[in-house]
Write an enzyme that holds these catalytic residues in place. Structure first.
Site, PDB file in Angstrom:
ATOM      1  N   HIS A  18       0.833  -1.202   0.000  1.00  0.00           N
ATOM      2  CA  HIS A  18       0.000   0.000   0.000  1.00  0.00           C
ATOM      3  C   HIS A  18       0.872   1.259   0.000  1.00  0.00           C
ATOM      4  O   HIS A  18       0.623   2.196  -0.752  1.00  0.00           O
ATOM      5  CB  HIS A  18      -0.916   0.011   1.228  1.00  0.00           C
ATOM      6  CG  HIS A  18      -1.898  -1.134   1.222  1.00  0.00           C
ATOM      7  ND1 HIS A  18      -3.220  -0.979   0.947  1.00  0.00           N
ATOM      8  CD2 HIS A  18      -1.721  -2.461   1.430  1.00  0.00           C
ATOM      9  CE1 HIS A  18      -3.836  -2.152   0.997  1.00  0.00           C
ATOM     10  NE2 HIS A  18      -2.934  -3.065   1.285  1.00  0.00           N
ATOM     11  N   ASP A 115      -6.162   5.592   1.473  1.00  0.00           N
ATOM     12  CA  ASP A 115      -6.119   4.200   1.023  1.00  0.00           C
ATOM     13  C   ASP A 115      -7.528   3.613   1.065  1.00  0.00           C
ATOM     14  O   ASP A 115      -8.216   3.684   2.092  1.00  0.00           O
ATOM     15  CB  ASP A 115      -5.186   3.416   1.952  1.00  0.00           C
ATOM     16  CG  ASP A 115      -4.754   2.099   1.345  1.00  0.00           C
ATOM     17  OD1 ASP A 115      -5.626   1.393   0.794  1.00  0.00           O
ATOM     18  OD2 ASP A 115      -3.551   1.788   1.408  1.00  0.00           O
ATOM     19  N   TRP A 372      -1.360  -7.334  -6.240  1.00  0.00           N
ATOM     20  CA  TRP A 372      -1.661  -6.517  -7.403  1.00  0.00           C
ATOM     21  C   TRP A 372      -0.449  -5.732  -7.902  1.00  0.00           C
ATOM     22  O   TRP A 372      -0.246  -5.578  -9.111  1.00  0.00           O
ATOM     23  CB  TRP A 372      -2.847  -5.582  -7.141  1.00  0.00           C
ATOM     24  CG  TRP A 372      -3.269  -4.896  -8.392  1.00  0.00           C
ATOM     25  CD1 TRP A 372      -3.271  -3.563  -8.651  1.00  0.00           C
ATOM     26  CD2 TRP A 372      -3.729  -5.538  -9.606  1.00  0.00           C
ATOM     27  NE1 TRP A 372      -3.695  -3.324  -9.935  1.00  0.00           N
ATOM     28  CE2 TRP A 372      -3.978  -4.516 -10.535  1.00  0.00           C
ATOM     29  CE3 TRP A 372      -3.935  -6.860  -9.988  1.00  0.00           C
ATOM     30  CZ2 TRP A 372      -4.438  -4.790 -11.838  1.00  0.00           C
ATOM     31  CZ3 TRP A 372      -4.385  -7.136 -11.273  1.00  0.00           C
ATOM     32  CH2 TRP A 372      -4.632  -6.099 -12.179  1.00  0.00           C
TER      33      TRP A 372
HETATM   34  C1  UDX Z   1      -0.840  -6.816  -0.611  1.00  0.00           C
HETATM   35  C2  UDX Z   1      -1.853  -7.388  -1.631  1.00  0.00           C
HETATM   36  O1  UDX Z   1      -1.807  -8.710  -1.884  1.00  0.00           O
HETATM   37  C3  UDX Z   1      -1.916  -6.527  -2.858  1.00  0.00           C
HETATM   38  O2  UDX Z   1      -2.666  -7.088  -3.885  1.00  0.00           O
HETATM   39  C4  UDX Z   1      -2.502  -5.248  -2.400  1.00  0.00           C
HETATM   40  O3  UDX Z   1      -2.758  -4.401  -3.470  1.00  0.00           O
HETATM   41  C5  UDX Z   1      -1.562  -4.642  -1.401  1.00  0.00           C
HETATM   42  O4  UDX Z   1      -1.367  -5.531  -0.298  1.00  0.00           O
HETATM   43  P1  UDX Z   1       1.732  -7.555  -1.053  1.00  0.00           P
HETATM   44  O5  UDX Z   1       1.320  -8.872  -0.539  1.00  0.00           O
HETATM   45  O6  UDX Z   1       2.871  -6.911  -0.449  1.00  0.00           O
HETATM   46  O7  UDX Z   1       0.479  -6.560  -1.059  1.00  0.00           O
HETATM   47  O8  UDX Z   1       2.032  -7.783  -2.624  1.00  0.00           O
HETATM   48  P2  UDX Z   1       2.198  -6.819  -3.842  1.00  0.00           P
HETATM   49  O9  UDX Z   1       0.990  -6.012  -4.088  1.00  0.00           O
HETATM   50  O10 UDX Z   1       2.656  -7.652  -4.948  1.00  0.00           O
HETATM   51  O11 UDX Z   1       3.342  -5.787  -3.412  1.00  0.00           O
HETATM   52  C6  UDX Z   1       4.648  -6.171  -3.095  1.00  0.00           C
HETATM   53  C7  UDX Z   1       5.589  -5.049  -3.476  1.00  0.00           C
HETATM   54  O12 UDX Z   1       6.838  -5.321  -2.866  1.00  0.00           O
HETATM   55  C8  UDX Z   1       5.818  -4.943  -4.978  1.00  0.00           C
HETATM   56  O13 UDX Z   1       5.762  -3.600  -5.379  1.00  0.00           O
HETATM   57  C9  UDX Z   1       7.214  -5.507  -5.178  1.00  0.00           C
HETATM   58  O14 UDX Z   1       7.952  -4.883  -6.204  1.00  0.00           O
HETATM   59  C10 UDX Z   1       7.866  -5.251  -3.844  1.00  0.00           C
HETATM   60  N1  UDX Z   1       8.867  -6.299  -3.584  1.00  0.00           N
HETATM   61  C11 UDX Z   1       8.494  -7.555  -3.238  1.00  0.00           C
HETATM   62  C12 UDX Z   1      10.194  -5.964  -3.710  1.00  0.00           C
HETATM   63  O15 UDX Z   1      10.543  -4.821  -4.043  1.00  0.00           O
HETATM   64  N2  UDX Z   1      11.116  -6.921  -3.470  1.00  0.00           N
HETATM   65  C13 UDX Z   1      10.814  -8.184  -3.092  1.00  0.00           C
HETATM   66  O16 UDX Z   1      11.723  -8.977  -2.879  1.00  0.00           O
HETATM   67  C14 UDX Z   1       9.433  -8.512  -2.979  1.00  0.00           C
END
Ligand code: UDX
Length: 472
Positions: A18, A115, A372
């Protein structure tokens, strides 16, 4: 009448997925000349400081200010969703009320971008102080639309989802009748009883979101137009400005400076993995990352481990310090066990520069939880996915990835080693041509949408103009 520079107050939910997209939008608005106040919880603010050089940031964005507020939990309390969700709303409302009468924000805020997972405190404060609120939902349009039907799903007896009914089609969400099975509904629908507090939280906050004057989504029209169009029945204004991580690299208002995507990361990145990727053949590596919240039991991790090793493809696997659920054991020991088993086959890191990894020529597939942000980043990079959804919106997203956009495979609820191995082989070999044909088309649309003149680029300009017009 006087035309002042707008002052936008951002209120992200305290989690990586977020904070990152809201911070990107905040940077863009600051870059467009707006004054920005970005309000994090104290816990998140401390973590953000690990990745941001505040002085350099301040030089780059002189009109940008961070503020931090309590999240309602004691300092050393765990901050998983089950604890945060009950406390965050009232803590945020109390803090917002204090800030809006203080010298920091008094009479200067043009609007609040809140948010969409927890808009009620901003909507209440917005009404009290007569400040418009825009909701930024970090989910896909398809999951946002689904979440607006949670009460209806309960009324129709489709939720709570029973094990025996998992494969029945969902009938009461217009436009999704032939798409979603009950197992594809958000994870909150898999509860024991309808009054479950987390399910109730999402129902209440979805209702509160209707008090916002507009909806901002990190998606692009070419991908989600049918769902965005459905959402216009709730919002007269919707700004689709994704993939947001990529739009932040384009020029705004003819300004010649470019914005690199830098901030919003709450872990330290292991950049050595890029050197490792440099040594791998073209499109051979499977990148494995389950975002920032999801964790698995050691047994489950072993299934992924064996499946990946048996597939024969090299892999880069992100295992965060809190990725392995430990009851009494030592997660460090379990991690060493996984490292031992994958030696010479793949590389394990604790956090990767994901956007850069996905854009690397050696990466050919992405085993993801279907968050997402990850889907937007993979789509823009043109990397096909295998989705292993666990919580929240991930179940809906993964269904759309495999059945609607057809840019990947859905491993939902079948995380055994043989399935992992087979799906990796399918993605990297047997079904690759078919999936890549779809992915190339969608990636092209994603890249076009954020270029000057593209749909998301234009929508961002409209958002900027609309906020400016609030000050006149
Ligand atoms: C969660 C939800 O699943 C997501 O759909 C919602 O919109 C926000 O909350 P999260 O589980 O963290 O988020 O997944 P994601 O939305 O994919 O975000 C992860 C972020 O962390 C991405 O921007 C990714 O680039 C970053 N990341 C992840 C890194 O920079 N490095 C890593 O090793 C892993």
């Amino acid at each position: 009448m006087e035309n002042l520079n707008p002052h936008v107050v951002f209120l992200p939910f305290p989690a990586q997925g977020h904070v990152k997209p809201l911070l990107k939008l905040a940077e863009l608005l600051s870059h467009a000349g707006f004054q920005v106040t970005f309000i994090n919880t104290q816990y998140i603010h401390r973590r953000l400081l690990l990745s941001i050089d505040v002085d350099a940031f301040q030089r780059r964005f002189p009109n940008f200010h961070f503020l931090s507020i309590p999240d309602g939990l004691p300092p050393h309390h765990p901050r998983s969703l089950e604890y945060l969700l009950p406390s965050i709303g009232s803590a945020t409302l109390a803090a917002l009320r204090r800030l809006l009468v203080s010298d920091l924000l008094n009479r200067t805020a043009t609007c609040i971008i809140a948010d969409g997972i927890m808009p009620s405190s901003a909507v209440t404060a917005g009404e009290e102080f007569r400040i418009p609120v825009l909701a930024f939902r970090t989910f896909s349009a398809c999951c946002t639309w689904t979440n607006f039907h949670l009460s209806k799903l309960i009324e129709e007896g489709e939720v709570p989802v029973q094990d025996k009914d998992m494969d029945k089609l969902v009938t009461c969400i217009p436009g999704l009748e032939n798409v979603l099975r009950r197992r594809d509904l958000p994870s909150i629908c898999r509860v024991q009883k309808a009054g479950d507090p987390i399910l109730e939280f999402f129902i209440k906050e979805a209702k509160a979101m209707l008090g916002a004057s507009a909806l901002i989504l990190n998606t692009f029209d070419e991908l989600e137009a049918p769902m965005v169009s459905k959402l216009t029945s709730f919002f007269s204004k919707i700004y689709t400005i994704g993939p947001l991580h990529a739009i932040s690299n384009v020029r705004i208002n003819d300004d010649r400076s470019h914005l690199a995507s830098t901030t919003g990361i709450l872990w330290r990145e292991d950049r050595d993995c890029i050197t490792w990727l440099d040594s791998q053949p073209l499109e051979s590596v499977v990148f494995v990352s389950f975002g920032s919240i999801v964790s698995f039991a050691h047994d489950q991790m072993l299934e992924f481990c064996h499946g990946l090793v048996n597939s024969g493809n090299p892999f880069l696997w992100v295992i965060r310090p809190d990725s392995i659920i430990v009851e009494d054991g030592d997660s460090g020991q379990l991690l060493m066990d996984l490292q031992e088993r994958t030696k010479g086959k793949g590389l394990i890191v604790s956090w990767a520069p994901q956007e850069q990894v996905l854009a690397h020529r050696a990466v050919g597939g992405f085993l993801t939880h279907g968050g997402w942000n990850s889907i937007m980043e993979s789509t823009h990079a043109g990397v096909p996915m295998i989705c292993c959804p666990v919580i929240s919106d991930q179940q809906v997203n993964s269904r759309f990835v495999s059945e609607v956009w057809r840019v990947g495979l859905d491993m939902k609820d079948r995380y055994e080693r043989s399935v992992v191995e087979q799906m990796v082989r399918d993605l990297m070999e047997a079904k690759r041509d078919e999936i890549m044909t779809m992915m190339d088309g969608v990636a092209e649309q994603a890249r076009e949408s954020v270029k000057q003149g593209g749909s998301s680029y234009r929508n961002l300009q409209i958002l900027i103009q609309d906020i400016k017009s609030m000050t006149t």
